[in-house]
Structures are given as C-alpha cells and as structure tokens.
Design a protein around this motif. Structure first.
Motif, mmCIF file in Angstrom:
data_model
loop_
_atom_site.group_PDB
_atom_site.id
_atom_site.type_symbol
_atom_site.label_atom_id
_atom_site.label_comp_id
_atom_site.label_asym_id
_atom_site.label_seq_id
_atom_site.Cartn_x
_atom_site.Cartn_y
_atom_site.Cartn_z
ATOM 1 N N VAL A 1 -82.707 -4.265 58.437
ATOM 2 C CA VAL A 1 -84.068 -3.749 58.559
ATOM 3 C C VAL A 1 -84.211 -2.338 58.008
ATOM 4 O O VAL A 1 -85.079 -2.059 57.167
ATOM 5 N N LYS A 2 -83.402 -1.412 58.476
ATOM 6 C CA LYS A 2 -83.592 -0.009 58.107
ATOM 7 C C LYS A 2 -83.330 0.231 56.623
ATOM 8 O O LYS A 2 -84.047 0.997 55.971
ATOM 9 N N SER A 3 -82.322 -0.415 56.065
ATOM 10 C CA SER A 3 -82.044 -0.224 54.642
ATOM 11 C C SER A 3 -83.141 -0.831 53.774
ATOM 12 O O SER A 3 -83.531 -0.251 52.749
ATOM 13 N N LEU A 4 -83.676 -1.981 54.178
ATOM 14 C CA LEU A 4 -84.745 -2.594 53.394
ATOM 15 C C LEU A 4 -86.059 -1.835 53.540
ATOM 16 O O LEU A 4 -86.825 -1.715 52.571
ATOM 17 N N LEU A 5 -86.340 -1.308 54.708
ATOM 18 C CA LEU A 5 -87.551 -0.489 54.865
ATOM 19 C C LEU A 5 -87.475 0.744 53.968
ATOM 20 O O LEU A 5 -88.477 1.145 53.357
ATOM 21 N N ALA A 6 -86.289 1.334 53.861
ATOM 22 C CA ALA A 6 -86.106 2.485 52.973
ATOM 23 C C ALA A 6 -86.330 2.090 51.523
ATOM 24 O O ALA A 6 -86.952 2.834 50.747
#
Length: 345
Positions: free
Chosen positions: A232-237
């Motif tokens: 989640v966090k890497s793709l949101l970035a």
C-alpha cells in the motif's frame, strides 16, 4: 453491574468469559492502528469511521479475503501472530489496485475453542498488517464454534474498505502498446496455492523446523509462514508522482489469471521469463512436486507480488520511487498488441 456468565453455555463448549478476556488482551494491539478517522472504540456493535471531506468525489473500494489453508502451517508450527498480516494483506493489496487508500479493516475469527492468548496473538498480526497499510482496525468478531472446528484450529477472514477520488480511480483505458510492466517482488508464497504446497511436501509429516540450505538456511515452516507483503504505502507513493496505467495483485491463479485483469481487450502482457526473479521456495516446490513450469506460473506468484504498468518514459522514475520505498522493483515485460492476454517468453 452483574457480569455476563452462562454455566449452561459453557457446558456446551462456549465460554463467554474467555471472549471477554480475549478482547482485553487484544486492545493493546488494536490501539496501535488508530487513525484520524476512527470514531469508535472496540466493543460496540459497529465500527464508525469518518471520511476525509477534502476528497471531492469519494468512491469507496472494498475487498474481502481470508488466509486459506496456509493456516494449517500456523497450526503445525504453533505460531499465530503472522497470519493476521496475511489476512490484511490479501484485502488491502486488492484495494490499492484501484488506486484506493485503505481506511479500515474488520476481521472474523472462528475458533473451535476460545483460548484468549491465541486469539490475541492472531489479532496482533492483524493489527501489524493494519499498521503496515496505514488503516485502522475498527472492529471484528470472534466466534467460538465447538463441534464445528477442532479445538486447536481456527479460520480467519476479513475485509478492508478504502477510498479514492473518482478522478483518480485506476483503470486500463489509457494503456497502450509499448507500455512497460514493472515487477514488485513478493516475500514468498504469500497466501495462495497452499493446497498444492501441502500436497507437495506432505506437510503433516514434513520436517518444518530444520534449516535448509536451498532456502538460505531458513526452515521450510518459517519460509512458508513468511507473511504476505503489503504494498500500500509504496504504491501510494508511486501514484503521487507517476501515471500508473494498471496494477495487478498476483494471487491465486498466478501470472496467467491476475496480470490480464488489468489489461484491456486488444492488448496483452509479454513477460520475459528470464527477467523474473524466482524465489528459492518456488524452485523447491517445482522440484519436489514435479510441477510443470506452466502450472507454477498459473498457481503461484513466483516471486512477483504486484505488477505495475507505466509509460516507457516513466520507468526510471517509477523504479526510483519504488526503491526509495523499500521495493526492489524491476522491469519484467511490456504491453503488446495481442489477442492473448499474457505470453511468457
């Protein structure tokens, strides 16, 4: 106030006081997941969550899943604080494929016998998954079901709800020939294909705890229990800086079922097999089970947890962003004009 207690219910196999103890033990884990939208505490009839009012056209995106027969490995290893991560991951990794940020998660744990410490250990993993994905654990259910599940077994499932602005929903309408497919590595088998894994290793009789050279000195049990990676966090970035044309979560059905789900008609994915960084566990599964390469790619993630499609000119930027967020991402193919949704060459 008189405490709730039923001797007759306990005699039938359901100890409601054990449920109360489990809730008390899990509260410290749940509290770690609190986010700004949480409006309710643990123990009510429903979880309350306030939407971010700065989103112009909020669209809710939901996903539900369980851990499947990977739980059998947890039973055999007597290790219960990681499968909750798997449960959350299987849901939030689906939600992010639409470009949605996960908001909250609810779990469902069904047990043969409520052992509060074990239930709290399961929830510890669920809470960790929520922390990794930035969502709140706002509720759940623990059901004690004697005679339905063995006393030392349980099932675990849940669902996540996320939100995305309507104008930012990921779809594949802008995908075109020449776009590039980026692989984001998996942490292992994740939570799919375990019926085949269990058959290959005759898991009830297998040595799960001895270190194995072919697994880098890790045991088979620990390798198989490695939690599903949360992206989640890497793709949101990535979504903040790069135009992403499609995302696929590589789950049950492997490459052949999941990568095509983000590709429009008339186009296909051309995957360069030699570029795929296959993890040692998959090589061991194939060898021990005598499984064809085609079946391996049609069952397992093979070391790729997510595939992302971007424009060719955005590849370097996308890789830099992903690597800055802890992902050892790499190019594994391209989008081509084809009636075949996926070709592995």
């Amino acid at each position: 106030m008189e405490k709730s207690y039923s001797e007759s219910y306990k005699a039938a196999g359901v100890d409601i006081t054990a449920g109360y103890k489990a809730v008390e033990l899990m509260k410290k884990h749940v509290s770690k997941t609190t986010t700004s939208g949480v409006c309710s505490g643990l123990g009510g009839f429903g979880g309350l969550f306030a939407l971010d009012t700065t989103i112009k056209e909020p669209i809710l995106v939901s996903g539900t899943d369980g851990v499947g027969t990977k739980l059998k490995i947890a039973f055999l290893m007597n290790k219960h604080n990681t499968v909750g991560i798997d449960c959350v991951a299987m849901c939030v990794n689906d939600v992010i494929c639409a470009g949605a940020k996960p908001l909250f998660f609810l779990d469902y744990i069904a047990v043969g016998k409520n052992e509060p410490e074990r239930v709290a250990s399961i929830v510890e993993g669920v809470a960790e998954g929520c922390v990794q994905s930035g969502c709140a654990l706002i509720g759940g259910e623990t059901a004690e079901m004697p005679g339905f599940y063995p006393v030392d077994e349980y099932d675990l499932a849940g669902f996540a709800v996320g939100v995305v602005d309507k104008c930012k929903i990921l779809d594949n309408t802008k995908m075109k020939e020449g776009d590039v497919i980026i692989a984001i590595p998996s942490s292992g088998v994740h939570s799919n294909g375990f019926s085949l894994v269990r058959k290959v290793f005759d898991i009830e009789k297998a040595d799960l705890k001895t270190p194995r050279e072919e697994l880098g000195g890790n045991s088979l049990g620990d390798t198989l229990l490695t939690p599903t990676k949360i992206y989640v966090k890497s793709l949101l970035a990535l979504l903040e800086k790069v135009e992403v044309k499609g995302v696929s979560h590589i789950t049950g059905g492997g490459f052949y079922e999941n990568i095509p789900r983000s590709i429009p008609d008339g186009l296909g994915a051309e995957i360069v097999k030699d570029s795929v960084k296959i993890l040692p566990i998959f090589k061991l599964i194939q060898k021990e089970g005598g499984i064809s390469e085609r079946d391996m790619f049609n069952t397992f993630n093979m070391g790729v947890g997510m595939s992302v499609v971007v424009k060719a000119e955005d590849v370097d930027t996308a890789l830099q962003i992903l690597k800055a967020n802890g992902e050892d991402a790499y190019v594994m193919g391209k989008i081509v004009k084809s009636d075949n949704k996926i070709t592995i060459i």
